[in-house]
Design a protein around this motif. Structure first.
Motif, PDB file in Angstrom:
ATOM      1  N   ARG A  88       0.431  -1.219  -0.087  1.00 24.43           N
ATOM      2  CA  ARG A  88       0.026  -0.055  -0.414  1.00 24.43           C
ATOM      3  C   ARG A  88       0.886   1.525   0.205  1.00 24.43           C
ATOM      4  NH1 ARG A  88      -3.366  -2.983   3.822  1.00 24.43           N
ATOM      5  NH2 ARG A  88      -4.254  -3.830   3.158  1.00 24.43           N
ATOM      6  N   GLU A  89       2.117   1.146   0.311  1.00 27.28           N
ATOM      7  CA  GLU A  89       2.676   2.506   0.461  1.00 27.28           C
ATOM      8  C   GLU A  89       3.452   2.972  -0.724  1.00 27.28           C
ATOM      9  OE1 GLU A  89       5.667   2.185   3.467  1.00 27.28           O
ATOM     10  OE2 GLU A  89       4.431   0.950   4.541  1.00 27.28           O
ATOM     11  N   ILE A  90       3.790   1.705  -2.052  1.00 20.41           N
ATOM     12  CA  ILE A  90       4.372   1.909  -3.008  1.00 20.41           C
ATOM     13  C   ILE A  90       3.315   3.124  -3.714  1.00 20.41           C
ATOM     14  CG2 ILE A  90       4.599   1.236  -5.449  1.00 20.41           C
ATOM     15  CD1 ILE A  90       4.566  -1.972  -4.048  1.00 20.41           C
ATOM     16  N   GLY A  91       4.335   3.780  -4.219  1.00 20.61           N
ATOM     17  CA  GLY A  91       3.703   5.727  -4.646  1.00 20.61           C
ATOM     18  C   GLY A  91       3.532   6.519  -3.693  1.00 20.61           C
ATOM     19  N   ALA A  92       3.290   6.253  -2.850  1.00 15.02           N
ATOM     20  CA  ALA A  92       3.530   7.165  -1.068  1.00 15.02           C
ATOM     21  C   ALA A  92       4.519   8.509  -1.533  1.00 15.02           C
ATOM     22  CB  ALA A  92       3.161   6.757  -0.061  1.00 15.02           C
ATOM     23  N   ASN A  93       5.985   7.550  -1.513  1.00 15.91           N
ATOM     24  CA  ASN A  93       6.575   8.732  -1.854  1.00 15.91           C
ATOM     25  C   ASN A  93       7.650   8.292  -3.320  1.00 15.91           C
ATOM     26  OD1 ASN A  93       9.160  10.854  -1.354  1.00 15.91           O
ATOM     27  ND2 ASN A  93      10.334   9.079  -0.035  1.00 15.91           N
ATOM     28  N   GLU A 142       4.239   2.000 -11.617  1.00 14.35           N
ATOM     29  CA  GLU A 142       3.937   1.634 -10.783  1.00 14.35           C
ATOM     30  C   GLU A 142       2.720   0.453 -10.101  1.00 14.35           C
ATOM     31  OE1 GLU A 142       3.456   5.059  -7.661  1.00 14.35           O
ATOM     32  OE2 GLU A 142       1.606   5.213  -8.283  1.00 14.35           O
ATOM     33  N   ASN A 143       1.522   0.431 -10.624  1.00 14.14           N
ATOM     34  CA  ASN A 143       0.913  -0.780 -10.164  1.00 14.14           C
ATOM     35  C   ASN A 143       1.572  -1.997 -10.618  1.00 14.14           C
ATOM     36  OD1 ASN A 143      -1.232   1.805 -10.127  1.00 14.14           O
ATOM     37  ND2 ASN A 143      -1.505   1.735 -12.211  1.00 14.14           N
ATOM     38  N   SER A 144       2.567  -1.974 -11.780  1.00 13.70           N
ATOM     39  CA  SER A 144       2.918  -3.588 -11.604  1.00 13.70           C
ATOM     40  C   SER A 144       3.925  -4.614 -10.730  1.00 13.70           C
ATOM     41  CB  SER A 144       3.230  -3.672 -12.926  1.00 13.70           C
ATOM     42  OG  SER A 144       3.277  -3.688 -14.013  1.00 13.70           O
ATOM     43  N   MET A 145       4.642  -3.008  -9.455  1.00  9.17           N
ATOM     44  CA  MET A 145       5.094  -3.415  -8.873  1.00  9.17           C
ATOM     45  C   MET A 145       4.204  -3.960  -7.933  1.00  9.17           C
ATOM     46  SD  MET A 145       7.880   0.100  -8.824  1.00  9.17           S
ATOM     47  CE  MET A 145       9.365   0.351  -8.914  1.00  9.17           C
ATOM     48  N   ARG A 146       3.151  -3.326  -7.744  1.00 10.97           N
ATOM     49  CA  ARG A 146       2.161  -3.493  -6.580  1.00 10.97           C
ATOM     50  C   ARG A 146       1.227  -4.589  -6.934  1.00 10.97           C
ATOM     51  NH1 ARG A 146      -0.753   0.424  -7.496  1.00 10.97           N
ATOM     52  NH2 ARG A 146       0.188   1.938  -5.517  1.00 10.97           N
ATOM     53  N   GLU A 147       1.199  -4.871  -8.030  1.00 12.92           N
ATOM     54  CA  GLU A 147       0.746  -6.518  -8.794  1.00 12.92           C
ATOM     55  C   GLU A 147       1.569  -7.709  -7.759  1.00 12.92           C
ATOM     56  OE1 GLU A 147      -2.019  -9.296  -9.516  1.00 12.92           O
ATOM     57  OE2 GLU A 147      -2.181  -6.801  -8.704  1.00 12.92           O
ATOM     58  N   GLU A 148       2.862  -6.934  -8.120  1.00 10.35           N
ATOM     59  CA  GLU A 148       3.897  -8.916  -8.450  1.00 10.35           C
ATOM     60  C   GLU A 148       4.271  -8.195  -7.061  1.00 10.35           C
ATOM     61  OE1 GLU A 148       8.844  -9.146  -8.781  1.00 10.35           O
ATOM     62  OE2 GLU A 148       7.725  -6.896  -8.127  1.00 10.35           O
ATOM     63  N   GLY A 149       3.627  -8.246  -6.099  1.00 11.98           N
ATOM     64  CA  GLY A 149       3.447  -8.700  -4.786  1.00 11.98           C
ATOM     65  C   GLY A 149       2.320  -9.324  -4.228  1.00 11.98           C
ATOM     66  N   HIS A 150       1.324  -9.559  -4.965  1.00 17.84           N
ATOM     67  CA  HIS A 150      -0.073  -9.905  -5.203  1.00 17.84           C
ATOM     68  C   HIS A 150       0.039 -11.077  -6.022  1.00 17.84           C
ATOM     69  CE1 HIS A 150      -2.744  -5.906  -4.579  1.00 17.84           C
ATOM     70  NE2 HIS A 150      -2.139  -6.675  -3.752  1.00 17.84           N
ATOM     71  N   ALA A 151       0.886 -10.925  -6.692  1.00 19.81           N
ATOM     72  CA  ALA A 151       0.715 -12.137  -7.966  1.00 19.81           C
ATOM     73  C   ALA A 151       2.027 -13.204  -7.343  1.00 19.81           C
ATOM     74  CB  ALA A 151       1.827 -11.810  -9.278  1.00 19.81           C
ATOM     75  N   SER A 182      10.677  -4.578  -6.792  1.00 19.11           N
ATOM     76  CA  SER A 182      11.047  -3.552  -7.683  1.00 19.11           C
ATOM     77  C   SER A 182      10.079  -2.523  -6.011  1.00 19.11           C
ATOM     78  CB  SER A 182      11.089  -2.780  -8.301  1.00 19.11           C
ATOM     79  OG  SER A 182       9.455  -3.344  -9.209  1.00 19.11           O
ATOM     80  N   GLY A 183       8.621  -2.929  -5.939  1.00 16.53           N
ATOM     81  CA  GLY A 183       8.543  -2.166  -4.577  1.00 16.53           C
ATOM     82  C   GLY A 183       8.596  -2.193  -3.421  1.00 16.53           C
ATOM     83  N   MET A 184       9.026  -3.400  -3.110  1.00 19.68           N
ATOM     84  CA  MET A 184       9.665  -2.802  -1.354  1.00 19.68           C
ATOM     85  C   MET A 184      11.437  -2.504  -1.763  1.00 19.68           C
ATOM     86  SD  MET A 184      12.062  -4.390   0.634  1.00 19.68           S
ATOM     87  CE  MET A 184      13.259  -5.636   0.174  1.00 19.68           C
ATOM     88  N   LEU A 185      12.095  -2.558  -2.742  1.00 22.44           N
ATOM     89  CA  LEU A 185      13.277  -1.643  -2.438  1.00 22.44           C
ATOM     90  C   LEU A 185      12.575  -0.182  -2.805  1.00 22.44           C
ATOM     91  CD1 LEU A 185      14.916  -4.139  -5.199  1.00 22.44           C
ATOM     92  CD2 LEU A 185      15.580  -3.903  -2.940  1.00 22.44           C
ATOM     93  N   ALA A 186      11.450   0.283  -3.519  1.00 21.00           N
ATOM     94  CA  ALA A 186      11.195   1.309  -3.973  1.00 21.00           C
ATOM     95  C   ALA A 186      11.207   2.270  -2.770  1.00 21.00           C
ATOM     96  CB  ALA A 186      10.496   1.527  -5.134  1.00 21.00           C
ATOM     97  N   VAL A 187       9.629   0.967  -1.991  1.00 24.40           N
ATOM     98  CA  VAL A 187       9.309   1.823  -0.766  1.00 24.40           C
ATOM     99  C   VAL A 187      10.253   2.537   0.611  1.00 24.40           C
ATOM    100  CG1 VAL A 187       8.471   0.704   1.373  1.00 24.40           C
ATOM    101  CG2 VAL A 187       6.909   1.124  -0.637  1.00 24.40           C
ATOM    102  N   THR A 188      11.175   1.594   0.920  1.00 23.40           N
ATOM    103  CA  THR A 188      12.465   1.520   1.363  1.00 23.40           C
ATOM    104  C   THR A 188      13.355   2.102   1.017  1.00 23.40           C
ATOM    105  OG1 THR A 188      13.735  -1.030   0.484  1.00 23.40           O
ATOM    106  CG2 THR A 188      12.081  -0.558   2.991  1.00 23.40           C
ATOM    107  N   SER A 189      13.274   3.191   0.276  1.00 20.91           N
ATOM    108  CA  SER A 189      14.648   4.263   0.192  1.00 20.91           C
ATOM    109  C   SER A 189      14.063   5.562   0.244  1.00 20.91           C
ATOM    110  CB  SER A 189      14.217   3.898  -1.635  1.00 20.91           C
ATOM    111  OG  SER A 189      15.119   2.625  -2.150  1.00 20.91           O
ATOM    112  N   ASN A 190      14.732   6.331  -0.281  1.00 24.63           N
ATOM    113  CA  ASN A 190      14.025   7.762   0.037  1.00 24.63           C
ATOM    114  C   ASN A 190      13.360   8.614  -1.169  1.00 24.63           C
ATOM    115  OD1 ASN A 190      14.659   7.944   2.728  1.00 24.63           O
ATOM    116  ND2 ASN A 190      17.314   7.788   2.610  1.00 24.63           N
TER     117      ASN A 190
END
Length: 301
Positions: free
Chosen positions: A22-27, A42-51, A110-118
């Motif tokens: 849910r945090e993907i795209g917040a920052n 961004e949408n693909s990053m989120r769906e990768e976790g679901h997939a 990539s979603g997790m890696l982006a969320v845990t960056s600045n």
């Protein structure tokens, strides 16, 4: 129940909660530094976790596939981003490790890696903390009061790599206590930039471009027990060796989701029983869900 279409709610809601989807795209990554980042990605990053979660659940794959599978689950947009050939269309599908290269499992999504960056640069501290909390079930503790950030006037800090910045920070005794257990985990993922894209050099050129003489990424480190790790593959091997800790962590996360409340010390015998039952029956997500659904805590809550 697992095969019922209604179980899709579990796939999306639990993986959103556990994997910070849910945090993907917040920052989002800064557009001037990462122009390849767009809404489709961004949408693909989120769906990768679901997939990935859906694949492990529906195909009854081992729980350790969350950490180190021999495949990745992607669509064409992510395949281009990951530089993987042969994937066409927006449908997510399993791609073998032969083509997956530097991907596979939650640690290199990539979603997790982006969320845990600045947004502008990576954060080994955020990434290491995420791994401690969501894979190993360990509380890294709160930062020491007044620990502060790296002083901006340190000579050469504008050209320092992320690793060098952390080494400066760890020179403070009050900071080293926590960073010595957090940083090695995050530094192992330093080959992935703030958007989650793989790289071999840290870029100091105009708008973050990588120039010929820019420093090469050093993703090697040592765990607190002295175990050496080098890059994402080394980190995955080290975490596979901690499979009991991972299973306990995932059990606690899922039991919290199932009960709709935080766990207490009184829940620990239930957690232990669920872990043992799951291991005896093959350590799959299906068995974990079944053990939780048949537990007294769930049936009587």
């Amino acid at each position: 129940m697992i095969d019922d279409p209604k179980s899709e709610a579990l796939v999306e809601n639990f993986s959103d909660q556990w994997l910070s989807l849910r945090e993907i795209g917040a920052n989002p990554p800064a557009v001037e530094l990462y122009p390849h980042y767009d809404r489709h990605l961004e949408n693909s990053m989120r769906e990768e976790g679901h997939a990935l979660f859906r694949t492990i659940l529906r195909e009854r794959r081992p729980l350790l596939d969350f950490i180190d599978p021999e495949y990745t689950v992607i669509n064409e947009r992510l395949a281009r981003f990951y530089e993987i050939d042969g994937v066409r269309g927006d449908t997510f599908r399993v791609v073998s490790a032969t083509n997956a290269g530097t991907r596979g499992g939650v640690l290199t999504m990539s979603g997790m890696l982006a969320v845990t960056s600045n947004g502008t640069r990576t954060s080994p501290v955020k990434r290491g903390t995420w791994i401690l909390k969501n894979i190993l079930g360990t509380d890294p503790g709160l930062p020491v009061a007044n620990a502060g950030d790296i002083a901006p006037k340190v000579p050469g800090i504008d050209k320092a790599t992320v690793r060098q910045r952390l080494e400066i920070h760890r020179q403070l005794p009050q900071c080293a206590r926590c960073h010595n257990k957090i940083d090695p985990l995050g530094l192992a993922l330093e080959n992935y930039n703030a958007s989650g894209q793989y790289r071999t050099q840290e870029g100091f050129g105009y708008q973050g471009r990588i120039e010929r003489d820019d420093p090469r990424i050093d993703a090697s480190s040592k765990l607190p027990d002295g175990t050496p790790i080098d890059g994402a593959s080394g980190l995955k091997r080290a975490l596979r060796a901690e499979q009991d800790a991972f299973l306990k962590c995932l059990t606690q996360k899922m039991l919290t989701y199932a009960l709709g409340r935080e766990l207490t010390l009184a829940d620990q015998p239930t957690v232990k029983s669920i872990v043992e039952q799951t291991k005896q029956q093959g350590s799959t997500l299906n068995r974990l869900i079944e053990a939780i659904a048949t537990s007294d805590s769930f049936r009587n809550h």
